[in-house]
Design a protein around this motif. Structure first.
Motif, PDB file in Angstrom:
ATOM      1  N   ILE A  38       0.807  -1.220   0.000  1.00 39.94           N
ATOM      2  CA  ILE A  38       0.000   0.000   0.000  1.00 39.94           C
ATOM      3  C   ILE A  38       0.841   1.272   0.000  1.00 39.94           C
ATOM      4  O   ILE A  38       0.329   2.352  -0.292  1.00 39.94           O
ATOM      5  N   TRP A  48      -3.491   0.354   6.407  1.00 42.71           N
ATOM      6  CA  TRP A  48      -4.137   1.654   6.636  1.00 42.71           C
ATOM      7  C   TRP A  48      -4.940   1.618   7.931  1.00 42.71           C
ATOM      8  O   TRP A  48      -4.890   2.566   8.719  1.00 42.71           O
ATOM      9  N   ASP A  88       5.282   7.568  -6.262  1.00 43.65           N
ATOM     10  CA  ASP A  88       3.834   7.332  -6.163  1.00 43.65           C
ATOM     11  C   ASP A  88       3.202   7.639  -7.519  1.00 43.65           C
ATOM     12  O   ASP A  88       2.606   8.694  -7.727  1.00 43.65           O
ATOM     13  N   ASP A 147       0.594   6.827  -9.353  1.00 40.87           N
ATOM     14  CA  ASP A 147      -0.803   7.235  -9.549  1.00 40.87           C
ATOM     15  C   ASP A 147      -1.349   8.077  -8.397  1.00 40.87           C
ATOM     16  O   ASP A 147      -2.515   8.459  -8.392  1.00 40.87           O
ATOM     17  N   GLY A 148      -0.520   8.359  -7.404  1.00 42.55           N
ATOM     18  CA  GLY A 148      -0.934   9.187  -6.282  1.00 42.55           C
ATOM     19  C   GLY A 148      -1.755   8.472  -5.227  1.00 42.55           C
ATOM     20  O   GLY A 148      -2.165   9.073  -4.238  1.00 42.55           O
ATOM     21  N   SER A 149      -1.999   7.182  -5.401  1.00 44.95           N
ATOM     22  CA  SER A 149      -2.876   6.464  -4.469  1.00 44.95           C
ATOM     23  C   SER A 149      -2.272   6.313  -3.077  1.00 44.95           C
ATOM     24  O   SER A 149      -2.989   6.355  -2.076  1.00 44.95           O
ATOM     25  N   ALA A 150      -0.962   6.158  -2.999  1.00 44.99           N
ATOM     26  CA  ALA A 150      -0.325   6.022  -1.685  1.00 44.99           C
ATOM     27  C   ALA A 150      -0.445   7.330  -0.904  1.00 44.99           C
ATOM     28  O   ALA A 150      -0.761   7.328   0.285  1.00 44.99           O
ATOM     29  N   ARG A 174      -2.745   9.666  -1.354  1.00 40.01           N
ATOM     30  CA  ARG A 174      -4.157   9.843  -0.989  1.00 40.01           C
ATOM     31  C   ARG A 174      -4.524   8.968   0.197  1.00 40.01           C
ATOM     32  O   ARG A 174      -5.239   9.398   1.097  1.00 40.01           O
ATOM     33  N   GLY A 175      -4.041   7.736   0.214  1.00 42.52           N
ATOM     34  CA  GLY A 175      -4.312   6.844   1.343  1.00 42.52           C
ATOM     35  C   GLY A 175      -3.754   7.392   2.635  1.00 42.52           C
ATOM     36  O   GLY A 175      -4.432   7.393   3.672  1.00 42.52           O
ATOM     37  N   ASP A 179      -5.806  10.415   3.672  1.00 39.80           N
ATOM     38  CA  ASP A 179      -7.125   9.997   4.175  1.00 39.80           C
ATOM     39  C   ASP A 179      -7.032   9.491   5.618  1.00 39.80           C
ATOM     40  O   ASP A 179      -7.869   9.825   6.452  1.00 39.80           O
TER      41      ASP A 179
END
Length: 103
Positions: free
Chosen positions: A38, A52, A81, A83-86, A88-89, A92
């Motif tokens: 993740i 998370w 990162d 796609d930026g998902s890490a 964003r996670g 969040d």
């Protein structure tokens, strides 16, 4: 060595850090403590790191003590990162934990 869950481990740590002789504690969070599945956006990836949910639990317990005087987040490398998902996670989880603590 006994195995305990993240909530129990965090509560033990917070109990130690909220002793009467201490005014509070500072939270230092390295993003590389998260599982590499993740959190690929670090230079040193850790298999079987925190999820998370585990990170969120640890932060909520620490912040709920009312004794956390600050927090810093380090090690996250946006260049890793794709796609930026890490990121964003991570954002969040931090927003949820800090939002809970703000009530």
């Amino acid at each position: 060595m006994r195995a305990i869950g993240i909530e129990a481990a965090t509560r033990e740590a917070v109990d130690h850090l909220t002793r009467e002789e201490l005014d509070g504690f500072f939270i230092h969070l390295d993003a590389d403590c998260l599982d590499d599945v993740i959190m690929p956006a670090v230079d040193f990836r850790v298999p079987d790191g925190l999820s998370w949910d585990e990170l969120g639990t640890a932060l909520r317990v620490a912040l709920a003590s009312g004794k956390a005087v600050g927090i810093e987040i380090t090690i996250y490398n946006p260049r890793l990162d794709e796609d930026g998902s890490a990121g964003r996670g991570l954002a969040d989880v931090l927003a949820a934990a800090l939002g809970t603590a703000a009530h």
